[in-house]
Design an enzyme around this catalytic site. Structure first.
Site, mmCIF file in Angstrom:
data_model
loop_
_atom_site.group_PDB
_atom_site.id
_atom_site.type_symbol
_atom_site.label_atom_id
_atom_site.label_comp_id
_atom_site.label_asym_id
_atom_site.label_seq_id
_atom_site.Cartn_x
_atom_site.Cartn_y
_atom_site.Cartn_z
ATOM 1 N N ASN A 22 10.249 -14.076 6.287
ATOM 2 C CA ASN A 22 9.068 -14.196 5.425
ATOM 3 C C ASN A 22 8.263 -12.905 5.511
ATOM 4 O O ASN A 22 8.682 -11.956 6.166
ATOM 5 C CB ASN A 22 8.237 -15.431 5.812
ATOM 6 C CG ASN A 22 7.775 -15.340 7.257
ATOM 7 O OD1 ASN A 22 7.013 -14.453 7.626
ATOM 8 N ND2 ASN A 22 8.274 -16.242 8.098
ATOM 9 N N ARG A 23 7.123 -12.892 4.855
ATOM 10 C CA ARG A 23 6.392 -11.627 4.661
ATOM 11 C C ARG A 23 5.440 -11.261 5.798
ATOM 12 O O ARG A 23 4.683 -10.294 5.683
ATOM 13 C CB ARG A 23 5.629 -11.691 3.340
ATOM 14 C CG ARG A 23 6.552 -11.782 2.128
ATOM 15 C CD ARG A 23 5.766 -11.874 0.842
ATOM 16 N NE ARG A 23 4.716 -10.887 0.790
ATOM 17 C CZ ARG A 23 3.477 -11.116 0.358
ATOM 18 N NH1 ARG A 23 3.141 -12.311 -0.055
ATOM 19 N NH2 ARG A 23 2.585 -10.156 0.350
#
Ligand code: PMT
Length: 211
Positions: A22-23
């Site tokens: 994820n980011r």
């Protein structure tokens, strides 16, 4: 206080070159660690794969996957008074990880996933009189969902952020959060540098510990 902080994403490999993640950049968790150290606390920082330097004075444990992060939290928690779970743990991992790079021609377009354990819930039996603090990354008004997570995970406080707000959430230098408590009280903080958010969270933890 001895504070255990998790930060960054986890990375769930599919083969030696591909992964699900994820980011999260770790900026919020590392800012918390710096704020805690500046306030005179001891910090153990369990970091997923990020490119940030270790805040001076923190003891850093690097992990890659959610299962590794769980094992590190299990190992480090007994020596700590407070656990702040800021990491964006991947909720799912590929069912299998191929030891060799998967051949494009052999891929079916279907990826089988299995759920990762929820780290906070898994270590809840070890809580004792420790404080547990979670974060909630939501897309949209975060309060109701964050309150549900706080109850579900047995937390003493949750830091809710709407990651769709400009300047808030993943990979930003700033964040805009609301501190929520089990008695229904809340504290809305303005948009501010992650380091200042970290200071506010550490001060709130201190008040919970010694009201
Ligand atoms: O790292 P940055 O780029 O600075 O971004 C900061 C951030 C957006 C990642 C951070 O502010 C944040 O919101 N972190 C929590 C992200 C998240 O995973 O939230 P969640 O709502 O999915 O999880 C709720 C809580 O359960 C979190 O405390 C999380 O650490 C924990 N959790 C989640 C899944 C899991 N398997 N185990 C867990 O313990």
């Amino acid at each position: 206080m001895k504070i255990l902080i998790t930060a960054g994403p986890t990375r769930e490999p599919l083969d030696p070159v591909r992964f699900i993640s994820n980011r999260s950049t770790g900026k919020m968790g590392f800012a918390l660690a710096s704020a805690a150290l500046a306030a005179g606390h001891e910090v153990t920082l369990i970091a997923g794969p990020v490119t940030l330097p270790t805040p001076e004075g923190a003891r850093r444990v690097d992990v890659v996957t959610a299962l590794e992060m769980l094992e590190a939290v299990r190992r480090e928690l007994p020596a700590c008074d407070v656990y702040i779970s800021c990491a964006a743990v991947a909720d799912w991992r590929p069912e299998t990880c191929s030891p060799e790079k998967l051949k494009k021609a052999r891929m079916t377009g279907v990826l089988r996933l299995v759920p990762n354990p929820d780290i906070l819930r898994t270590v809840l039996p070890l809580k004792g009189d420790r404080l547990f603090v979670g974060f909630a990354a939501e897309t949209g008004e975060p309060t109701a969902e964050a309150q549900r997570k706080m109850r579900d995970k047995g937390l003493d406080m949750i830091v809710a952020n709407d990651v769709t707000q400009p300047g808030a959430g993943f990979a930003t230098e700033t964040n805009r959060v609301t501190l929520l408590f089990p008695d229904g009280t809340r504290r809305d903080l303005p948009l501010m540098p992650k380091r200042e958010v970290g200071t506010a969270v550490i001060e709130a933890v201190g008040r919970l510990r010694r009201p």
